[in-house]
Design a protein around this motif. Structure first.
Motif, short mmCIF file in Angstrom:
data_model
loop_
_atom_site.label_atom_id
_atom_site.label_comp_id
_atom_site.label_asym_id
_atom_site.label_seq_id
_atom_site.Cartn_x
_atom_site.Cartn_y
_atom_site.Cartn_z
N GLU A 50 -11.38 -108.89 -25.36
CA GLU A 50 -12.54 -108.53 -24.85
C GLU A 50 -13.09 -107.47 -26.20
N GLY A 51 -14.40 -107.51 -26.32
CA GLY A 51 -15.12 -106.75 -27.09
C GLY A 51 -14.84 -105.17 -26.84
N ALA A 52 -14.54 -104.29 -27.81
CA ALA A 52 -14.56 -102.89 -27.50
C ALA A 52 -15.76 -102.37 -27.07
N ARG A 76 -10.68 -105.27 -27.59
CA ARG A 76 -9.83 -104.60 -26.88
C ARG A 76 -9.04 -105.50 -26.14
N VAL A 77 -7.76 -105.28 -25.88
CA VAL A 77 -6.95 -106.20 -25.08
C VAL A 77 -6.57 -105.85 -23.64
N MET A 78 -7.00 -106.59 -22.89
CA MET A 78 -7.14 -106.45 -21.53
C MET A 78 -5.61 -107.18 -20.74
N LEU A 79 -4.74 -106.33 -20.34
CA LEU A 79 -3.76 -107.03 -19.79
C LEU A 79 -3.50 -106.94 -18.23
N GLU A 106 -5.40 -101.42 -20.30
CA GLU A 106 -6.16 -101.55 -21.61
C GLU A 106 -5.47 -101.20 -22.88
N ALA A 107 -5.39 -101.97 -23.90
CA ALA A 107 -4.75 -101.82 -25.46
C ALA A 107 -5.63 -102.04 -26.32
#
Length: 618
Positions: free
Chosen positions: A381-383, A514-517, A568-569
């Motif tokens: 996703e976009g930050a 951003r990476v959403m897990l 969130e990472a």
């Protein structure tokens, strides 16, 4: 035989040959197969004129063809070997005639498809008539041999039937007994009667020693008696050598060195003239019992062969009876010994090698630490995500941008219809001009009331005009920064009415992600902020992106019947996200410490078992 007087007879010139009458008398009075063969060949040679030499070949127990009779006895028969071999190979009559040599004739003796042997004779008369006469007489006399063959087969079948009947009888008798002791006693009594033994003993293996279990013709015996101990020692010789032990040693024995010292001592003390110790074993397993046969006459090879056959059949029966009488602890010990023996013997080397490799692999897996990595589905996703909304109620005129497009700052995303706004602009400009003219006229006439009224109208017109101008300035929706359109496609909605505040597009910056897990609730206890990990996307399986967890949301969401927590990472290298696209999906792995490889493989199952036990335990 009635046909005897219808066939002409002749006397052989060979020295020592039987006359025709003597040959017939010997044939009629033959008491053994050997005597019958010699007499039959003598009769045949006496009936055929001009016979010089005769030879009868029959098949032995090993399948070879050997001389059963020769006429005259003691004659050198090597010269008949070639014609006999040809006859046996082709299974047809053979005639060989050489210059200055007797004629050699060979005829096969067969019953159906079975070839039992051949008859070979030498004729001094080379004429075809003599050959035809010899062939006719040979076919006539073959009935005697056929009867001999039938008797042999019948005797063998009767013997096999008798042995099979005894095997079934003794097996069923042992199985019918209620326990192992009674089964062993029944067995030794029947074996003693079968082989004419004055005593048969059965000893069972108990660890490294033998224990006497049954003695024929005796319901009770003293295990501490000297003879009983010597008998166990004799049976131990067979058990230790894993082979039958016969005393005294058979003359035709080809077994090599076999220890018989304890057998000799026991025979001397017990007065038995012959002993036979036969181990009982199932397949290639070590013997679990030994039978000792004792009698006053030596055992013949056929009896010894029958004993070994009985041992192979009775071993499973006795083992079954003994296993049924065992207690639970004894059964567990025996099963453990059997399993240990199977592991150390030479059977199934491939399976044992595979099991050893598997055990070594499990040991290494239990000792070698590896990274404990928690896997979770991930999405890009976009930050920062910016929404482009409708600035006022109106109609859509144009929408050149759509989801997935990369746009520059200030680039038009969509345009709204401005005709009404332009008309309204003209209207308010006109009203403003009229209000200002009235205000000037009132000032000239010093009419304060009309002046103030006109000023208020001018201000209202000016405000409405400013509002219209602001709307006209927002007719075009532009990108606030260089971005990618994440959501929105209005190309099929041109002319559609739009409400103020409706989201038309969503934009995300190009180089800020951003990476959403989605972390499974079974793993959430091992995941916390600050842990590092790697991300592999479905669209780029050969590339890895490193990231660091920023936060873990303490609220779960339900998807596909399971609970997930969002985490969130952020990417460790912001510049590495240039090749990323929004909503790209993949798998993220978060490093949660070090564990053994075996734990990593099995912790899900062990956790489930632990939870299930906790749930089911009162």
């Amino acid at each position: 035989m009635n046909a005897r007087h219808d066939i002409p007879s002749s006397s052989s010139p060979a020295a020592g040959a039987l006359g025709a009458d003597a040959a017939w008398a010997a044939l009629a009075g033959a008491e053994s197969a050997e005597a019958l063969c010699r007499a039959w060949l003598a009769v045949l040679c006496s009936l055929v004129p001009g016979v010089q030499v005769g030879l009868l070949l029959l098949q032995d127990a090993e399948g070879s063809y050997v001389p059963a009779a020769a006429w005259p006895e003691g004659t050198e028969l090597q010269r008949l070997a070639d014609v006999a071999r040809e006859c046996l190979t082709t299974r047809q009559g053979v005639r060989r005639q050489h210059a200055d040599h007797p004629t050699q004739l060979a005829y096969p003796l067969s019953a159906g498809a079975t070839l039992h042997g051949a008859v070979v004779i030498e004729l001094l008369d080379p004429s075809p008539e003599a050959a035809r006469l010899s062939a006719r007489l040979t076919h006539w006399g073959a009935g005697w041999m056929a009867d001999l063959f039938d008797q042999r087969e019948l005797a063998g079948a009767r013997k096999r039937l008798d042995e099979s009947a005894f095997l079934f009888e003794v097996s069923l008798a042992a199985l019918a007994e209620p326990d192992f002791r009674q089964a062993g006693l029944t067995l030794v009594n029947k074996l003693a009667a079968r082989f004419g033994c004055h005593q048969v003993q059965l000893a069972l293996v108990n660890g490294p020693q033998l224990e006497t279990s049954a003695v024929s013709h005796s319901a009770w015996f003293d295990e501490r008696a000297n003879l009983t101990a010597l008998a166990r020692g004799a049976m131990s010789e067979a058990f230790d050598q894993r082979r039958p032990v016969i005393w005294p040693e058979p003359e035709d024995s080809a077994e090599g060195q076999v220890l018989r010292m304890t057998h000799a001592r026991y025979a001397a003390d017990s007065g038995s003239a012959a002993l036979a110790s036969i181990p009982l074993a199932i397949g290639a397993a070590p013997p679990f019992a030994v039978l000792l046969f004792e009698r006053g006459t030596p055992f013949v090879p056929a009896e010894l062969k029958g004993m070994e056959l009985l041992a192979g059949v009775l071993a499973p029966v006795l083992e079954h009876k003994h296993a049924r009488d065992e207690g639970l602890l004894a059964h567990l010990r025996r099963s453990a010994r059997h399993a240990a023996a199977r592991l150390t013997d030479a059977s199934h080397p491939g399976l044992k090698l595979g099991a050893g490799v598997l055990a070594l692999a499990l040991l290494i897996a239990a000792l070698v630490p590896v990274e404990d990595r928690v896997s979770a589905p991930a999405v890009i996703e976009g930050a920062v995500q910016r929404a482009a909304v409708a600035p006022f109620d109106g109609f859509l005129r144009d929408a050149p941008a759509r989801a997935g497009d990369t746009v520059k700052a200030g680039q038009v995303l969509a345009r709204m219809e401005d005709r009404e706004l332009q008309l309204e602009k003209v209207r308010w400009e006109t009203e403003l001009e009229m209000a200002q003219r009235k205000e000037r006229e009132a000032m000239a006439q010093a009419d304060r009331v009309n002046q103030r009224l006109s000023a208020a109208q001018a201000n209202q017109a000016r405000a409405n005009l400013d509002l219209v101008l602001s709307k006209l300035a927002r007719v075009e929706l532009t990108a606030p920064f260089d971005a990618v359109v994440v959501k929105g496609d209005l190309s099929q909605q041109l002319g559609a009415p739009l409400e103020i505040g409706k989201t038309l597009f969503e934009l995300a910056p190009l180089a800020s992600w951003r990476v959403m897990l989605k972390v499974d609730e079974r793993d959430i206890a091992r995941v916390q902020a600050g842990q590092a990990g790697e991300l592999v996307l479905t669209g780029a399986p050969g590339q890895r992106w490193k990231f660091t967890l920023k936060s873990v949301t303490p609220v779960s969401v339900v998807e596909e019947g399971r609970n997930y927590f969002r985490a969130e990472a952020e990417l460790a290298d912001p510049g590495s996200g240039a090749a990323l696209k929004p909503n790209m999906e993949g798998v993220a792995k978060v490093v949660a410490g070090e564990r053994s490889l075996l734990w990593v493989w099995t912790h899900r199952f062990t956790d489930w078992v632990s939870l299930a036990l906790w749930q089911w335990t009162p």
